[in-house]
Design an enzyme around this catalytic site. Structure first.
Site, PDB file in Angstrom:
ATOM      1  N   GLY A   1      59.863  68.687 113.943  1.00 52.34           N
ATOM      2  CA  GLY A   1      59.874  67.908 114.623  1.00 52.34           C
ATOM      3  C   GLY A   1      59.581  67.356 115.849  1.00 52.34           C
TER       4      GLY A   1
ATOM      5  CB  SER B   1      57.170  74.358 118.605  1.00 52.14           C
ATOM      6  OG  SER B   1      57.186  75.118 117.949  1.00 52.14           O
ATOM      7  CE  LYS B   2      53.395  68.240 120.266  1.00 50.04           C
ATOM      8  NZ  LYS B   2      51.421  67.791 119.990  1.00 50.04           N
ATOM      9  NE  ARG B   3      56.892  76.778 114.249  1.00 53.12           N
ATOM     10  CZ  ARG B   3      57.589  77.565 114.078  1.00 53.12           C
ATOM     11  NH1 ARG B   3      58.211  77.883 112.902  1.00 53.12           N
ATOM     12  NH2 ARG B   3      58.419  78.078 114.762  1.00 53.12           N
TER      13      ARG B   3
END
Ligand code: GLU
Length: 476
Positions: free
Chosen positions: A257, A253-255
């Site tokens: 990167g 996920s965006k977590r």
């Protein structure tokens, strides 16, 4: 003769092209290219609320950036179009009619409120929540009468009481038990088809031979197999690739990167490196090999070697891989790729319009780069005249000896030949005059010219800056 391979990538345009989607596209694309088959791009935009033109544009742009050209689909057309689901409603209705005609599906007149009440009751009594089959065996006359009377209905497929088995190319044998599904809707009363029906109709109508997609779609395959059977169409071969995880082994996920392909393009990653990296997220050729160009990947790729275990998105590895691909480029290949990044950072620097200077600059900084974006700070440190700021450099340029050195060097540089041997002779002579050597000589000169005692090769810097600018900096 074996059947021509036809594969597809079928994104829903509800966001950007995610690296996971890009990997799915890539596996399909590689397989098509390897087998001389056809790669179809189909836009699954039946969710009108969430689909946007902006997202379609972004998907097409990122696919093109990756070089994954499609043989049939938006912009290029093809014999199985249209390639937007929203433009295929008549086709879904035609197939739904076929299901009604052959008795594999039936009109269901149950109202949503009635169904909801039945579901609640079943829940209270701990019974199955599946559709109870009220309209499953209505007499033909009754059906006709109710339709003629204008009653609205959905089309439900008659789910046979049997288990379904899938021989998945990646996951192996997958089984679904008969009792897990009730008769499900394929066409809503509004005439809008449901998602799984669209996918099956399109894959059948577009003569797709292999469905290669992410594991999250495996559960849909149960309904899809039922629909193929209902339509009397042989299902394609399925290969469900494992999910992509972040380095902490949770779903990417965006977590972790950037997950948008477009972001990687903006951050200065190369198309070849991105393709190489994505291919190895859940595929390998059976060896430890890590660096491939696109032609080599196409050669080596096989669906059978898509791995059952999830791929881990290792950001540092991507940077490393990008550096490998980047340094393998010739200066002529690298130049047009890096120039937009330099121009964006230094729009008014006329030296970037001078092909000779630019070439020298790129040659000089290539070894310092892992991404195209890395070129910016290195180029800036050379092109922008700056005063030393760190203690070490300040100390080096502040001694009496260094002042004598810079003056002597400015003088030598005025007349020396402006080539490597000329610089070296000039530096040697100036060093002698100022009685400076080693660090006090080379590092001091570098600190005076670039503001820092570290960075690319001094000779290269002199080449890029040119005589006039160097003398100016020495005298500043
Ligand atoms: N439209 C689906 C998605 O974007 C893909 C469906 C499929 O590949 O069957 O996830």
């Amino acid at each position: 003769m074996s059947q021509q391979v036809r594969v597809r990538f079928a994104p829903s345009p509800t966001g950007y092209l995610h690296v996971g989607g890009a990997r799915t596209a890539l596996f399909n694309w590689l397989y098509a290219r390897k087998t001389g088959g056809t790669f179809v791009l189909r836009i699954e935009d039946t969710d009108v609320e969430r689909s946007t033109q902006e997202s379609v544009d972004g998907l097409l742009r990122d696919m093109k950036w990756l070089g994954m050209t499609w043989d049939e689909g938006p912009e290029v057309g093809g014999p199985h179009g249209p390639y937007y689901q929203s433009q295929r409603l008549e086709i879904y209705q035609k197939y739904a009619r076929r299901l009604l005609d052959n008795g594999a599906a039936y009109p269901c007149f149950c109202k949503e409120e009635e169904l909801e009440a039945k579901r609640q009751k079943a829940e209270e009594e701990h019974r199955s929540l599946h559709y109870d089959g009220t309209c499953r065996s209505l007499a033909k006359e009754e059906v006709e009468r109710r339709i003629a009377a204008g009653e609205t209905y959905v089309v439900r497929v008659r789910v046979p009481e049997k288990d379904y088995v899938l021989e998945d190319l990646v996951r192996g044998r997958v089984e679904w038990k008969s009792e897990t599904l009730g008769d499900f809707i394929v066409l809503r009363s509004s005439g809008m088809p449901v998602y799984n029906f669209c996918v099956v109709v399109d894959d059948a109508d577009m003569e797709i031979t292999h469905v290669v997609r992410a594991e999250e779609h495996l559960t849909n395959t149960h309904r899809q197999l039922i629909l193929y059977e209902a339509l009397g169409i042989k299902p394609p071969i399925f290969a469900h690739a494992s999910l992509i995880l972040g380095e902490d082994k949770s779903k990417l996920s965006k977590r972790h990167g950037a997950t948008a392909v477009g972001q990687y393009a903006e951050d200065g990653f190369l198309r070849e490196a991105m393709i190489n990296f994505l291919a190895l997220l859940g595929w390998n050729d059976g060896t430890d090999r890590e660096i491939y160009n696109v032609a080599e990947l196409t050669e080596c790729f096989s669906l059978e070697r898509i791995s059952k275990s999830p791929g881990v998105f290792d950001h540092n590895k991507l940077i490393w891989m990008n550096g490998q691909h980047l340094r393998a480029l010739t200066v002529d290949q690298l130049l047009p790729l890096v120039l937009p990044f330099l121009k964006k950072a230094m729009p008014d620097d006329a030296r970037l319009d001078n092909p000779e200077v630019l070439r020298k600059l790129v040659e000089l900084i290539q070894i310092k780069m892992n991404t195209l974006l890395d070129a910016v700070p290195v180029a800036e440190s050379i092109l922008r005249a700056s005063q030393p700021e760190d203690e070490e450099s300040i100390a080096l340029v502040s001694t009496e000896k260094s002042k004598v050195l810079f003056a002597a060097l400015a003088k030598e540089f005025t007349t020396c030949e402006w080539v490597k041997d000329g610089y070296n002779a000039a530096i040697k002579a100036a060093g002698k005059t100022a009685e400076a050597k080693g660090k006090d000589l080379f590092m001091a000169i570098r600190a005076r010219i670039t503001g820092s005692c570290h960075g690319p090769e001094l000779v290269g810097i002199l080449d890029v800056l040119g005589r006039e600018e160097v003398i100016k900096r020495l005298n500043s």
